[in-house]
Design an enzyme around this catalytic site. Structure first.
Site, mmCIF file in Angstrom:
data_model
loop_
_atom_site.group_PDB
_atom_site.id
_atom_site.type_symbol
_atom_site.label_atom_id
_atom_site.label_comp_id
_atom_site.label_asym_id
_atom_site.label_seq_id
_atom_site.Cartn_x
_atom_site.Cartn_y
_atom_site.Cartn_z
ATOM 1 N N HIS A 66 -30.188 9.680 94.546
ATOM 2 C CA HIS A 66 -29.273 10.622 93.888
ATOM 3 C C HIS A 66 -27.989 10.811 94.697
ATOM 4 C CE1 HIS A 66 -28.746 14.586 91.586
ATOM 5 N NE2 HIS A 66 -27.854 14.681 92.561
ATOM 6 N N ASP A 107 -28.126 8.331 89.525
ATOM 7 C CA ASP A 107 -29.413 7.971 90.102
ATOM 8 C C ASP A 107 -29.476 6.455 90.080
ATOM 9 O OD1 ASP A 107 -30.184 10.635 90.318
ATOM 10 O OD2 ASP A 107 -31.198 10.646 88.382
ATOM 11 N N HIS A 112 -25.949 16.334 87.243
ATOM 12 C CA HIS A 112 -25.708 15.203 86.340
ATOM 13 C C HIS A 112 -24.893 15.624 85.123
ATOM 14 C CE1 HIS A 112 -28.247 11.870 87.866
ATOM 15 N NE2 HIS A 112 -28.991 12.832 88.384
ATOM 16 N N GLU A 117 -33.791 13.412 97.317
ATOM 17 C CA GLU A 117 -33.919 12.223 96.471
ATOM 18 C C GLU A 117 -33.062 11.083 97.024
ATOM 19 O OE1 GLU A 117 -34.530 14.762 92.285
ATOM 20 O OE2 GLU A 117 -32.707 13.574 92.590
ATOM 21 N N ARG A 128 -25.796 13.448 82.138
ATOM 22 C CA ARG A 128 -26.983 13.956 81.454
ATOM 23 C C ARG A 128 -26.583 15.190 80.650
ATOM 24 N NH1 ARG A 128 -31.371 15.408 85.657
ATOM 25 N NH2 ARG A 128 -31.161 13.142 85.956
#
Length: 227
Positions: A203, A142, A135, A200, A90
């Site tokens: 993740h 994810d 990320h 999460e 990301r």
């Protein structure tokens, strides 16, 4: 280039920014069986618009993370599952987009779908939105499971990017089957060398990630890594 961030304790930390994509790959070149649903390229995400820096619906990662994910994929394929990937690398500009969105308290377009239990002003204090993301270091994914027999995404008792307790991997409000599904994914990722996140279930970060302090800036597209 160094960028200053403030961590959860209010202390400034320095993280190096880099636009060097030479150690990155297109994930499906390494894990061809992966199914992609790149949410931040679409408008179906907690912001409700395509996120800055997502220029193609592809997933990028470091070579090391991609090779490790291939090991996880092989483990799960033998059990009748494929990996479905929502996000990998990301870019920092995407994280900056999240931060701008979080600061705009009036924009609650996607609240009913992603954070119905929370007020938007709680997202920063609870660290659902942060100034930087693992990320962006390129070795985090994810993801979820896809059942090859039913040809459906596996029921995990909660959806990707839901901000709430039901997203915690150890949340016991799910059914026994949903819990088992979470553990199937978790066990395969642990065997492949990934570490889970405590809030999460989807993740995972490579334990031996090659860039622990470097945050990358190049956009998500094939041109970034296929020059």
């Amino acid at each position: 280039m160094a960028l200053g961030f403030v961590n959860a304790n209010g202390q400034e930390a320095k993280h190096r920014l880099s636009g060097d994509a030479s150690d990155f790959v297109v994930l499906t070149d390494v894990v061809p069986d992966a199914i992609l649903e790149v949410r931040y390229y679409s408008t179906y995400n907690f912001v409700g618009t395509r996120i800055d820096g997502y220029e193609q619906p592809v997933v990028l990662s470091t070579k090391e993370a991609a090779n490790a994910l291939k090991r996880a994929s092989d483990i799960l394929m033998r059990k009748g599952y494929r990996l479905k990937i929502f996000d990998g690398y990301r870019p920092q500009r995407a994280v900056n987009h999240f931060v701008r969105w979080a600061e705009n308290i009036a924009d609650t377009l996607m609240k009913p779908y992603f954070y119905p239990e929370l007020e938007k002003n709680q997202l920063f204090p609870r660290e659902y939105i942060c100034l930087y993301s693992g990320h962006t270091r390129g070795s985090t994914f994810d993801l979820t499971l896809f059942d090859m027999k039913t040809e459906m995404e596996v029921d995990m008792g909660g959806t990707f990017d839901y901000f709430g307790l039901k997203s915690h991997p150890d949340y016991r409000g799910v059914t026994p089957r949903q819990w088992e599904n979470r553990m199937i994914l978790r066990d395969a990722m642990l065997q492949a060398g990934f570490a889970p996140m405590h809030t999460e279930w989807w993740h995972f970060t490579l334990k031996d990630e090659p860039y622990k302090d470097t945050y990358f800036t190049f956009p998500v597209n094939e041109r970034s890594v296929r020059k």
